[in-house]
Design an enzyme around this catalytic site. Structure first.
Site: not given
Ligand code: 0X9
Ligand code: ZN
Length: 437
Positions: A198, A253, A399
């Site tokens: 990211e 990631r 985001e």
């Molecule tokens: O999935 C994630 O960790 C985040 N989205 S990403 O596309 N950047 O990977 C969302 C994080 C939101 N936080 C939680 N769901 N705990």
């Molecule tokens: Zn993320």
């Protein structure tokens, strides 16, 4: 993959001579060293109309032979993005057609986007010699460059203090900067790039640091921000993963620590915090992009971030910055006991004002809401932990841009750096102004 093939050959080989083993290991190392190409990889936006559609695609992606991975996890019955390898794209799409699931091709060749991003870097990058102030935001900088810049800020500005919060798994120095114009002020804590790929989050963090330091004397808004809060930034929260995206795999990631599967590396750091760890939005297969680790805080990076946050007194705001989709996510990411925290209305009020400000800068719309309502539930997230266990009232997971995979998703031209920095800085200004004790 190539690496899998070699390892399988190595272990099934009947030859036991040391020479061959050495050769095998060397080949594995070579396989890791090469830069992964995304030639022919596609990103498909799934437009589910029923819960069955979502279930069908989830099981398709779960099939390792499909070589598919999420750019965005599925939520309720909303569109989400899946990347598919060239050799399986056709079967994947045929399966969608067979099951009558609506889809569009958002990216027909991921490698073209990566090349465009690289070209934008080559065009825009300015050296420190050419421009000793602005070079840092002219490119997606390497971790060493960012650490050196942080040290420079620490020595150039009396109100900046740079400290190591610990070392990453591969031994990189995780450097944080504190900006403080006085004492006894509430704290704002921000980290970027907990997810390695990211990239846009890193210069967006750097933009905020640089603006607070360089405009303190010339801009009344900036002065008010620094005079009312202590600011703490960790621009690269997952440095091993971040470097790996530069050297080997743009789409990485996770962290880079080994798992119990020799073929699969890394833990999803944003599933590794102690907040209903392992309960939702995770996959215990270590090869998965949402592998939560062997236990909460199994990763040295999340331990360091935990200890760093805990060491900061009177925290008022925590931002765990991600990309993409243009959201300002509120707690809870996952909480089986309550849908919203008790002070949700206040968190939503401030974020909504901040997003109106953000939009006024470049016209980009960010949606405010909880992951289960607007994205997908996921436990073990940093911002849930910060609110529930570190006592930070205002805790969010932004985001950043872009809104969708059509614009490139994680892959963005460097021309987005300054606009993203400016719009997010305006959101920070409004947060600082609106938050209450
Ligand atoms: O999935 C994630 O960790 C985040 N989205 S990403 O596309 N950047 O990977 C969302 C994080 C939101 N936080 C939680 N769901 N705990
Ligand atoms: Zn993320």
């Amino acid at each position: 993959t190539y690496k899998t093939l070699i390892l399988t050959r190595c272990f099934t080989s009947d030859s036991t001579t040391i020479m061959l083993l050495v050769l095998c290991l060397a080949l594995v190392a070579l396989g890791q060293a090469e830069h992964k190409s995304y030639e022919g990889y596609q990103v498909i936006t799934i437009n589910p109309t029923t819960a069955d559609d979502v279930r069908d695609v989830v099981s398709l992606v779960a099939d390792r032979a499909m070589k598919a991975s999420y750019w965005q996890d599925p939520v309720a019955v909303l569109p989400f993005d899946v990347m598919v390898a060239p050799e399986t794209a056709l079967v994947f799409v045929e399966a969608l057609i067979y099951k009558d699931i609506q889809y569009t091709i958002a990216v027909s060749n991921v490698q073209r986007f990566i090349e465009r991003e690289e070209a934008s870097r080559a065009r825009g990058a300015v050296s420190q010699e050419e421009d000793p102030v602005n070079y840092i935001l002219s490119d997606y900088q390497r971790h060493d460059t960012i650490n050196a810049w942080l040290n420079d800020m620490g020595s150039q500005y009396a109100m900046a203090n740079v400290n190591s919060i610990g070392s990453s798994y591969e031994g990189r120095d995780m450097r944080a900067i504190a900006i403080s114009g006085g004492s006894g002020r509430p704290a704002i804590v921000i980290d970027c790039a907990l997810h390695a790929r990211e990239w846009i989050t890193v210069p967006t963090c750097i933009y905020a640091i640089q603006t607070l330091l360089t405009q303190y004397n010339s801009n009344a808004d900036v002065r008010a921000m620094v005079d009312s809060y202590d600011w703490h930034f960790l621009p690269v929260a997952n440095p091993d993963g971040y470097e790996y995206t530069h050297t080997s795999d743009r789409m990485w990631r996770k962290t880079r620590s080994p798992t119990n599967d020799v073929l699969c590396t890394g833990t999803d750091a944003n599933r590794n915090f102690d907040a209903f760890w392992g309960e939702a939005g995770v996959d215990f297969d270590p090869c998965s992009d949402v592998y939560p680790g062997s236990r909460a805080f199994s990763e040295i990076e999340t331990q360091n971030i935990r200890d760093w946050i805990q060491s900061i007194p009177s925290k008022r705001l925590y931002l765990n910055v991600h990309s993409y989709t243009q959201l300002w996510l509120t707690p809870w990411g996952y909480n089986p006991n309550e849908r919203y925290p008790a002070d949700y209305a206040e968190l939503e009020r401030v974020a909504t004002l901040a997003m109106a400000g953000l939009r006024s800068v470049n016209g980009r719309e960010f949606i405010v809401g909880t992951p289960p309502d607007i994205l997908y539930p996921a436990s073990g997230g940093a911002y849930d932990w910060a609110k529930a266990s570190a006592g930070v009232k205002y805790s969010y997971a932004p985001e950043l841009r872009p809104a969708s995979a059509i614009e490139g998703g994680f892959i963005l031209d460097t021309t987005h750096i300054m606009p993203s920095g400016r719009e997010v800085f305006e959101a920070l200004r409004i947060h600082a102004e609106e938050m209450r004790a």
